[in-house]
Design a protein around this motif. Structure first.
Motif, mmCIF file in Angstrom:
data_model
loop_
_atom_site.group_PDB
_atom_site.id
_atom_site.type_symbol
_atom_site.label_atom_id
_atom_site.label_comp_id
_atom_site.label_asym_id
_atom_site.label_seq_id
_atom_site.Cartn_x
_atom_site.Cartn_y
_atom_site.Cartn_z
ATOM 1 N N UNK A 34 0.840 -1.195 0.000
ATOM 2 C CA UNK A 34 0.000 0.000 0.000
ATOM 3 C C UNK A 34 0.873 1.243 0.000
ATOM 4 N N UNK A 35 0.430 2.266 -0.675
ATOM 5 C CA UNK A 35 1.098 3.578 -0.695
ATOM 6 C C UNK A 35 2.567 3.478 -1.101
ATOM 7 N N UNK A 77 -3.244 11.651 8.528
ATOM 8 C CA UNK A 77 -3.203 10.774 9.698
ATOM 9 C C UNK A 77 -1.903 9.983 9.597
ATOM 10 N N UNK A 78 -1.103 10.023 10.640
ATOM 11 C CA UNK A 78 0.164 9.294 10.662
ATOM 12 C C UNK A 78 -0.042 8.018 11.469
ATOM 13 N N UNK A 79 0.222 6.899 10.831
ATOM 14 C CA UNK A 79 0.017 5.589 11.451
ATOM 15 C C UNK A 79 1.365 4.886 11.534
ATOM 16 N N UNK A 80 1.725 4.512 12.753
ATOM 17 C CA UNK A 80 2.981 3.811 12.983
ATOM 18 C C UNK A 80 2.675 2.457 13.632
ATOM 19 N N UNK A 133 2.858 -1.186 15.269
ATOM 20 C CA UNK A 133 3.817 -1.821 16.184
ATOM 21 C C UNK A 133 4.659 -2.846 15.434
ATOM 22 N N UNK A 134 5.911 -2.958 15.835
ATOM 23 C CA UNK A 134 6.853 -3.931 15.268
ATOM 24 C C UNK A 134 6.969 -3.851 13.745
ATOM 25 N N UNK A 148 5.995 3.500 8.254
ATOM 26 C CA UNK A 148 5.148 4.562 8.774
ATOM 27 C C UNK A 148 4.223 4.972 7.634
ATOM 28 N N UNK A 149 2.938 5.007 7.892
ATOM 29 C CA UNK A 149 1.963 5.386 6.868
ATOM 30 C C UNK A 149 1.513 6.821 7.124
ATOM 31 N N UNK A 150 1.657 7.679 6.139
ATOM 32 C CA UNK A 150 1.147 9.043 6.202
ATOM 33 C C UNK A 150 -0.024 9.079 5.232
#
Length: 117
Positions: free
Chosen positions: A31-32, A69-72, A74-75, A79-81
């Motif tokens: 994705x992205x 929305x910044x999604x980080x 776990x593990x 990093x999704x922006x």
């Protein structure tokens, strides 16, 4: 992008795909512009995180901070922006993948259920 032989496509949209890798017992999320591996528990956590994003609030909020929305996860090194459209597309991708995983599990149970006489 051609998929390696150990990856099996679970669900795909015009914006991304989710693959299953039995060799490493994980899912790969494309994705992205990137592809990231997630163990089963981490994939479920990612789906919960993405589902928790309030799209309607994001759309109604006029502040600049609500544009992304910044999604980080776990593990994960990824990093999704995500913009609003990206959030909707990511939710669609993960929802479709989860539905196919559930369907596959149900089919496996039905096909391998013991036959009672």
């Amino acid at each position: 992008m051609p998929t390696p032989p150990c990856l099996h496509e679970i669900f795909k949209t015009a914006y991304g795909a989710v693959y299953q890798c039995n060799r490493y017992n994980c899912y790969f999320v494309e994705f992205a512009g990137g592809i990231s591996p997630f163990k089963v528990a981490d994939f479920k956590a990612l789906k919960r995180q993405v589902d928790a994003i309030d799209v309607s609030e994001m759309a109604q909020d006029t502040s600049r901070a609500s544009d992304v929305y910044v999604l980080m996860p776990a593990r994960s090194e990824r990093c999704f922006v995500l913009g609003l459209a990206d959030v909707v597309r990511f939710q669609e991708l993960l929802h479709g993948a989860k539905a196919m995983i559930t369907l596959n599990s149900l089919l496996h149970e039905c096909l391998h259920a013991p036959v009672l006489a």
